[in-house]
Write a protein that holds these residues in place. Structure first.
Motif, PDB file in Angstrom:
ATOM      1  N   ARG A 265       0.832  -1.198   0.000  1.00 46.04           N
ATOM      2  CA  ARG A 265       0.000   0.000   0.000  1.00 46.04           C
ATOM      3  C   ARG A 265       0.870   1.254   0.000  1.00 46.04           C
ATOM      4  O   ARG A 265       1.781   1.377   0.823  1.00 46.04           O
ATOM      5  CB  ARG A 265      -0.887   0.017   1.247  1.00 46.04           C
ATOM      6  CG  ARG A 265      -1.895   1.162   1.233  1.00 46.04           C
ATOM      7  CD  ARG A 265      -2.775   1.144   2.461  1.00 46.04           C
ATOM      8  NE  ARG A 265      -3.922   2.016   2.285  1.00 46.04           N
ATOM      9  CZ  ARG A 265      -4.803   2.302   3.243  1.00 46.04           C
ATOM     10  NH1 ARG A 265      -4.654   1.765   4.449  1.00 46.04           N
ATOM     11  NH2 ARG A 265      -5.820   3.095   3.009  1.00 46.04           N
TER      12      ARG A 265
ATOM     13  N   ARG B 109       1.083   5.371   0.371  1.00 50.17           N
ATOM     14  CA  ARG B 109       0.344   6.465   1.009  1.00 50.17           C
ATOM     15  C   ARG B 109       0.496   7.778   0.225  1.00 50.17           C
ATOM     16  O   ARG B 109       1.301   7.862  -0.703  1.00 50.17           O
ATOM     17  CB  ARG B 109       0.847   6.635   2.449  1.00 50.17           C
ATOM     18  CG  ARG B 109       2.316   7.030   2.563  1.00 50.17           C
ATOM     19  CD  ARG B 109       2.598   7.661   3.918  1.00 50.17           C
ATOM     20  NE  ARG B 109       4.025   7.854   4.164  1.00 50.17           N
ATOM     21  CZ  ARG B 109       4.765   8.788   3.604  1.00 50.17           C
ATOM     22  NH1 ARG B 109       4.263   9.621   2.701  1.00 50.17           N
ATOM     23  NH2 ARG B 109       6.061   8.889   3.916  1.00 50.17           N
ATOM     24  N   PRO B 110      -0.262   8.812   0.620  1.00 48.32           N
ATOM     25  CA  PRO B 110      -0.086  10.132  -0.003  1.00 48.32           C
ATOM     26  C   PRO B 110       1.268  10.733   0.410  1.00 48.32           C
ATOM     27  O   PRO B 110       1.905  10.238   1.331  1.00 48.32           O
ATOM     28  CB  PRO B 110      -1.212  10.979   0.604  1.00 48.32           C
ATOM     29  CG  PRO B 110      -2.129  10.033   1.299  1.00 48.32           C
ATOM     30  CD  PRO B 110      -1.361   8.806   1.610  1.00 48.32           C
TER      31      PRO B 110
ATOM     32  N   SER C 163      -3.130   4.378  -2.482  1.00 50.15           N
ATOM     33  CA  SER C 163      -3.786   5.362  -1.611  1.00 50.15           C
ATOM     34  C   SER C 163      -3.061   6.693  -1.720  1.00 50.15           C
ATOM     35  O   SER C 163      -3.117   7.531  -0.819  1.00 50.15           O
ATOM     36  CB  SER C 163      -3.805   4.871  -0.159  1.00 50.15           C
ATOM     37  OG  SER C 163      -4.510   3.649  -0.060  1.00 50.15           O
TER      38      SER C 163
ATOM     39  N   PHE D 166     -11.394   9.752   4.257  1.00 53.54           N
ATOM     40  CA  PHE D 166     -10.888   9.808   2.887  1.00 53.54           C
ATOM     41  C   PHE D 166     -11.631   8.804   2.014  1.00 53.54           C
ATOM     42  O   PHE D 166     -11.613   7.606   2.281  1.00 53.54           O
ATOM     43  CB  PHE D 166      -9.391   9.497   2.847  1.00 53.54           C
ATOM     44  CG  PHE D 166      -8.557  10.562   3.488  1.00 53.54           C
ATOM     45  CD1 PHE D 166      -8.466  11.836   2.921  1.00 53.54           C
ATOM     46  CD2 PHE D 166      -7.859  10.304   4.655  1.00 53.54           C
ATOM     47  CE1 PHE D 166      -7.691  12.825   3.512  1.00 53.54           C
ATOM     48  CE2 PHE D 166      -7.079  11.301   5.256  1.00 53.54           C
ATOM     49  CZ  PHE D 166      -7.004  12.557   4.690  1.00 53.54           C
TER      50      PHE D 166
ATOM     51  N   GLN E 241       9.133   1.086   6.580  1.00 53.42           N
ATOM     52  CA  GLN E 241       9.930   2.054   7.322  1.00 53.42           C
ATOM     53  C   GLN E 241       9.025   2.971   8.137  1.00 53.42           C
ATOM     54  O   GLN E 241       7.815   3.062   7.877  1.00 53.42           O
ATOM     55  CB  GLN E 241      10.820   2.869   6.371  1.00 53.42           C
ATOM     56  CG  GLN E 241      10.072   3.916   5.579  1.00 53.42           C
ATOM     57  CD  GLN E 241      10.985   4.729   4.652  1.00 53.42           C
ATOM     58  OE1 GLN E 241      10.847   4.678   3.438  1.00 53.42           O
ATOM     59  NE2 GLN E 241      11.907   5.484   5.236  1.00 53.42           N
ATOM     60  N   THR E 242       9.589   3.620   9.124  1.00 51.61           N
ATOM     61  CA  THR E 242       8.828   4.560   9.945  1.00 51.61           C
ATOM     62  C   THR E 242       8.217   5.655   9.066  1.00 51.61           C
ATOM     63  O   THR E 242       8.901   6.201   8.207  1.00 51.61           O
ATOM     64  CB  THR E 242       9.743   5.176  11.019  1.00 51.61           C
ATOM     65  OG1 THR E 242      10.238   4.117  11.829  1.00 51.61           O
ATOM     66  CG2 THR E 242       8.999   6.176  11.878  1.00 51.61           C
ATOM     67  N   GLY E 243       6.935   5.912   9.272  1.00 49.32           N
ATOM     68  CA  GLY E 243       6.256   6.948   8.507  1.00 49.32           C
ATOM     69  C   GLY E 243       5.657   6.460   7.198  1.00 49.32           C
ATOM     70  O   GLY E 243       5.109   7.241   6.429  1.00 49.32           O
ATOM     71  N   SER E 244       5.723   5.146   6.948  1.00 50.23           N
ATOM     72  CA  SER E 244       5.238   4.632   5.666  1.00 50.23           C
ATOM     73  C   SER E 244       3.740   4.314   5.688  1.00 50.23           C
ATOM     74  O   SER E 244       3.144   4.089   4.640  1.00 50.23           O
ATOM     75  CB  SER E 244       6.023   3.376   5.268  1.00 50.23           C
ATOM     76  OG  SER E 244       5.882   2.387   6.263  1.00 50.23           O
ATOM     77  N   GLY E 245       3.136   4.295   6.888  1.00 49.20           N
ATOM     78  CA  GLY E 245       1.696   4.048   6.958  1.00 49.20           C
ATOM     79  C   GLY E 245       1.289   2.740   7.604  1.00 49.20           C
ATOM     80  O   GLY E 245       0.153   2.302   7.436  1.00 49.20           O
ATOM     81  N   LYS E 246       2.182   2.096   8.355  1.00 46.52           N
ATOM     82  CA  LYS E 246       1.835   0.843   9.028  1.00 46.52           C
ATOM     83  C   LYS E 246       0.689   1.037  10.021  1.00 46.52           C
ATOM     84  O   LYS E 246      -0.311   0.342   9.965  1.00 46.52           O
ATOM     85  CB  LYS E 246       3.055   0.286   9.802  1.00 46.52           C
ATOM     86  CG  LYS E 246       4.224  -0.107   8.937  1.00 46.52           C
ATOM     87  CD  LYS E 246       5.356  -0.677   9.765  1.00 46.52           C
ATOM     88  CE  LYS E 246       5.968   0.294  10.763  1.00 46.52           C
ATOM     89  NZ  LYS E 246       6.596   1.487  10.153  1.00 46.52           N
ATOM     90  N   SER E 247       0.858   2.027  10.911  1.00 47.68           N
ATOM     91  CA  SER E 247      -0.171   2.241  11.933  1.00 47.68           C
ATOM     92  C   SER E 247      -1.471   2.733  11.301  1.00 47.68           C
ATOM     93  O   SER E 247      -2.558   2.420  11.788  1.00 47.68           O
ATOM     94  CB  SER E 247       0.309   3.244  12.988  1.00 47.68           C
ATOM     95  OG  SER E 247       1.484   2.772  13.593  1.00 47.68           O
ATOM     96  N   TYR E 248      -1.355   3.487  10.234  1.00 46.69           N
ATOM     97  CA  TYR E 248      -2.555   3.966   9.542  1.00 46.69           C
ATOM     98  C   TYR E 248      -3.382   2.780   9.057  1.00 46.69           C
ATOM     99  O   TYR E 248      -4.600   2.742   9.224  1.00 46.69           O
ATOM    100  CB  TYR E 248      -2.159   4.867   8.368  1.00 46.69           C
ATOM    101  CG  TYR E 248      -3.339   5.530   7.687  1.00 46.69           C
ATOM    102  CD1 TYR E 248      -3.804   6.766   8.116  1.00 46.69           C
ATOM    103  CD2 TYR E 248      -3.981   4.906   6.616  1.00 46.69           C
ATOM    104  CE1 TYR E 248      -4.895   7.368   7.505  1.00 46.69           C
ATOM    105  CE2 TYR E 248      -5.070   5.506   5.994  1.00 46.69           C
ATOM    106  CZ  TYR E 248      -5.514   6.739   6.444  1.00 46.69           C
ATOM    107  OH  TYR E 248      -6.597   7.316   5.839  1.00 46.69           O
TER     108      TYR E 248
ATOM    109  N   PHE F 252      -6.253   6.550  12.061  1.00 44.58           N
ATOM    110  CA  PHE F 252      -6.226   7.792  12.821  1.00 44.58           C
ATOM    111  C   PHE F 252      -7.590   8.453  12.717  1.00 44.58           C
ATOM    112  O   PHE F 252      -8.126   8.606  11.620  1.00 44.58           O
ATOM    113  CB  PHE F 252      -5.154   8.742  12.270  1.00 44.58           C
ATOM    114  CG  PHE F 252      -3.737   8.214  12.447  1.00 44.58           C
ATOM    115  CD1 PHE F 252      -3.083   8.358  13.666  1.00 44.58           C
ATOM    116  CD2 PHE F 252      -3.080   7.566  11.409  1.00 44.58           C
ATOM    117  CE1 PHE F 252      -1.788   7.876  13.836  1.00 44.58           C
ATOM    118  CE2 PHE F 252      -1.784   7.087  11.572  1.00 44.58           C
ATOM    119  CZ  PHE F 252      -1.136   7.246  12.793  1.00 44.58           C
TER     120      PHE F 252
END
Ligand code: ADP
Ligand code: MG
Length: 365
Positions: free
Chosen positions: A11, A13-14, A58, A70, A110-117, A122
């Motif tokens: 996936r 992300r934007p 996405s 979204f 990697q950190t900030g790639s959207g795993k938690s999203y 959110f």
């Protein structure tokens, strides 16, 4: 390469605000529901295409609805929303659970790639975990047979190879221990597992756990990006007429950031911590490739589940009667090219393993 049991999804992300202001270029494209192409920003002719079970775009083609969710900007957009992702991946997890299989969903990247999203989400954009929990209770409420249902929820963090119960306010020095039982396999001794009657309860627990995770990492002057979070939902169906039961555990794993730790500037504890984060991800990769080797007929003397806390906990999920999905989260930006390529390669090794795992079952070593 699609299989019923195990799947790999990617996936994108934007752009983040920072990527936008720095004028980033998008190096990712998806030309079908299964292919992802990455372009080398230094050498634009150089492209590599990966095929996974599912590819989620996405990055753009979306708008916000009145609730802040979204959604697709227009019917022709290839945009994949949280609901779309849940529909494909979350539903399968629920089906498995009802059939009495274990199910595991891992988010890598990697950190900030959207795993938690993807995993948690959110605000109004709820991720797979809350959607799975909500639909599980909706389905339970609709049942009319002579059955009883039990749902329990637990949430832990693995940081520096130590386990912390995220539902417990008191921190056990040294962390909780993983033990092994002849029947149960590996389990976490003393981990809270809270019985839940409805979705609201789970929502509260998740909030509480997330708060403890954030506070804990702030106190240690660390970042939660270096820890793995594992949510486990135990679902038990008791058929009262026949005395039969079906049991399933659903593991939802938000892995630590996969980025290589910078060698400069990290010293002492930081360095140790960095290498331990990678230990878990490396041993996860090793377990996966050992299973793949075994499946292709190579002689594998043992699958190294014992090498890290994470692989011990996931052993039943990776080796046994279980369905596993890996979701690889990636940034669209040129500056992340190297990390994104390495994420796609990691996911690719996952799919080789996934295709073949169906044909082999290995004893744990
Ligand atoms: P990670 O958990 O991998 O470190 P996050 O899930 O926290 O990354 O995502 C980083 C940021 O990007 C967050 O602000 C998040 O809201 C945003 N983001 C990630 N994926 C998407 C997406 N598919 N759509 C919109 N925003 C996203
Ligand atoms: Mg995260």
């Amino acid at each position: 390469p699609s299989t019923d049991g195990v799947r790999v999804a990617v996936r994108v992300r934007p752009f983040s605000q920072r990527e936008k202001t720095s004028g980033s270029k998008c190096v990712i494209s998806m030309h079908s529901r299964t292919t992802t192409t990455i372009q080398d920003p230094k050498n634009p002719e150089h492209r590599k295409t990966f095929t996974f079970d599912l590819a989620y775009w996405s990055h753009d083609g979306f708008q916000k609805d009145q609730d802040g969710v979204f959604i697709s900007a227009d019917p022709s957009s290839q945009f994949a929303s949280q609901k779309d992702v849940f529909h494909d991946l979350g539903r399968g997890i629920l089906d498995s659970a009802w059939q009495g299989y274990n199910a595991t969903l891992l988010a890598y990247g990697q950190t900030g790639s959207g795993k938690s999203y993807s995993m948690v989400g959110f605000g109004a954009n709820k991720g797979i975990t809350p959607n799975v929990c909500e639909e599980l209770f909706q389905a339970i409420e609709k049942q009319e047979g002579n059955e009883e249902y039990q749902v329990t929820f637990s949430m832990l963090e693995i940081y520096n190879e130590q386990i912390r119960d995220l539902l417990s306010r008191t921190k056990k020095p040294g962390g909780l221990k993983v033990r092994e039982d002849q029947q149960l396999g590996f389990y976490v001794d003393g981990l809270k597992s809270v019985p839940c009657e409805n979705y609201a309860q789970i929502e509260r627990l998740m909030e509480q756990g997330t708060k403890i995770r954030t506070t804990a990492s702030t106190n240690m002057n660390a970042s939660s990006s270096r820890s793995h979070m594992v949510i486990t939902i135990q679902f038990k169906q008791v058929f009262l007429d026949s005395d039969l039961t079906k049991q399933s555990s659903i593991n939802l794993v938000d892995l630590a950031g996969s980025e290589r730790q910078k060698s400069s500037g990290s010293e002492g504890d930081r360095l140790k911590e960095g290498s331990r984060v990678n230990l878990s991800l490396t041993s996860l990769g090793n377990v996966i490739s050992a299973l793949a080797d075994a499946a292709t007929g190579k002689r594998v003397l043992h699958v190294p589940y014992r090498d890290s806390v994470l692989t011990k906990l996931l052993q039943p999920a990776l080796g046994g009667n279980s369905r596993t999905t890996l979701i690889a989260a990636i940034s669209p930006a040129d500056i992340c090219y190297e990390e994104t390529l390495s994420t796609l390669r990691y996911a690719e090794s996952g799919i080789t393993w996934a295709e073949r795992l169906l044909f082999c079952q290995l004893p744990a070593s």
